[in-house]
Enzyme design. Structure first.
Site, short mmCIF file in Angstrom:
data_model
loop_
_atom_site.label_atom_id
_atom_site.label_comp_id
_atom_site.label_asym_id
_atom_site.label_seq_id
_atom_site.Cartn_x
_atom_site.Cartn_y
_atom_site.Cartn_z
N SER A 293 28.69 -34.42 -3.70
CA SER A 293 28.08 -34.00 -4.85
C SER A 293 27.97 -34.74 -6.18
O SER A 293 27.51 -35.77 -5.88
CB SER A 293 28.81 -32.62 -5.24
N HIS B 242 23.47 -26.65 -6.81
CA HIS B 242 22.77 -27.04 -5.56
C HIS B 242 21.82 -26.03 -5.07
O HIS B 242 22.01 -25.64 -3.73
CB HIS B 242 23.69 -27.61 -4.49
#
Length: 389
Positions: free
Chosen positions: A86, A189
């Protein structure tokens, strides 16, 4: 081969930067990066409590800064591969030579602020789904209107979306699976983060980039990224696309990685690697949490690393879905079939109509990752293509 991994949100711990401030120049570097990120990194890493450092706007630049600060004390010229989870991808991109460290910290500040702002637009959240059959888990998420935000391997998929959908998932979990709500601000996300992606893209477009000096894996599909501008585009896209850490770990295995150093705050990614890469594939791992761990990390790099004249390349690339919809592969293409760059390998029946899926390189079709009539999300890996690129 040696890999250096940069952790993502959720790995932070109160006070974890305290021992690093004893190193020469560390405090001055953090003050400079604080000015760029718009947050007090020294306070956040030393005095802030757990509630303060779980704020997305603060956590993201803090994690990137911590990873880069520790990496300055490692012989990175002997490291062949880097990857991040991430927001950790920003740190990995800097370590790969794609971005200056200052740009990575600045972009992390923008990313964190904009994702926090997107979270405030409507109530969303995330939950870890542990265990169960992966296909059944994904089907359950779709039933409840949720997105697979993280696929971390080792039997862990993170669901994200509206609170109501998460509550239904908790009441009706997939067979042999546990659902654990995560203390996060929103559905990272996923398409809920589109405003943040747009804002980050506007800033990232002005950053000067370079092509990777070592292998840099992408969370989008686990594949190495060949060009600097492509890496930045993927970093921006990742704000709304699922984190495919499972595919990154598959690449670690495919490339024969034998040693792993996880940068601070270390432990989360090391745990996933240990659970996923077992037996003959298990690498030696060092979790770098304090300067006291530096000798062990340097020793690991010396034994498993080594500079290369040019970065080695993985023997495959992954083709991802260009849109949300239902996938149909080209019937004549079976695993082991040769394909050429630009060849159509399938179609996605999307809301806007049929969207072609094309191979970006020539090689052998080594594995279908999605099959006929499978529902797919934007950025979801569809097929692996082996051969040079």
């Amino acid at each position: 081969m040696l890999a250096v991994l940069s952790p993502g949100q959720g790995s932070q711990k109160p006070g974890f930067l305290n021992p690093w401030l004893d190193l020469a120049g560390a405090e001055a570097r953090l003050r400079w990066w604080s000015a760029l990120a718009g947050v007090d990194l020294i306070h956040l890493g030393t005095e802030a409590d757990a509630d303060e450092i779980k704020d997305t706007a603060r956590t993201q630049p803090l994690l990137v800064a911590a990873a880069l600060l520790a990496a300055e004390h490692l012989p990175m010229h002997d490291v062949r591969l880097v990857a991040g989870h991430s927001v950790g991808e920003l740190g990995a991109a800097a370590l790969a030579g794609v971005l200056p460290a200052e740009a990575a910290v600045t972009l992390a500040g923008v990313r964190g602020r904009e994702m926090a702002a997107a979270c405030a637009l409507e109530p969303t959240g995330m939950a870890a789904v542990l265990g169960g059959d992966p296909d059944e888990v994904l089907a359950a998420l779709e039933t409840h209107g949720l997105h697979p935000a993280n696929r971390n391997g080792a039997g862990q998929i993170v669901a994200a979306g509206a609170i109501a959908g998460l509550e239904k998932l908790a009441v009706e979990p997939p067979t042999r699976a546990r659902v654990i709500r995560l203390k996060v601000a929103g559905a990272f996300h996923t398409p809920y983060m589109i405003p943040a992606e747009i804002a980050l893209a506007g800033v990232a477009a002005g950053v000067t980039v370079a092509d990777p000096a070592r292998i840099l894996l992408s969370n989008l599909d686990g594949a190495p990224v060949g060009y600097g501008r492509e890496a930045v585009q993927r970093l921006v896209r990742q704000v709304t696309a699922p984190v495919r850490w499972d595919l990154c770990m598959r690449t670690l295995a495919d490339l024969g990685v034998t040693g792993v150093v996880e940068l601070p705050p270390a432990g989360t990614l090391a745990g996933l690697v240990k659970r996923e890469l077992k037996g003959d594939r298990a690498p030696e791992i060092v979790t770098l949490n304090t300067p006291d761990d530096l000798p062990a990390a340097r020793s690991l790099i010396a034994r498993h690393g080594g500079a290369a004249a040019r970065p080695p390349a993985a023997g495959f690339r992954v083709v991802v879905s260009p849109a949300a919809g239902v996938f149909t592969p080209v019937a004549e293409l079976t695993e082991g079939t040769g394909v050429r760059a630009g060849q159509v390998v399938g179609h996605v029946a999307a809301r806007q109509g049929q969207v072609e899926v094309t191979a970006h390189d020539s090689g052998l079709l080594t594995e279908w990752l999605a099959h006929h009539d499978d529902p797919v999300a934007p950025g979801q890996p569809l097929v692996r293509i082996g051969g040079s690129h």
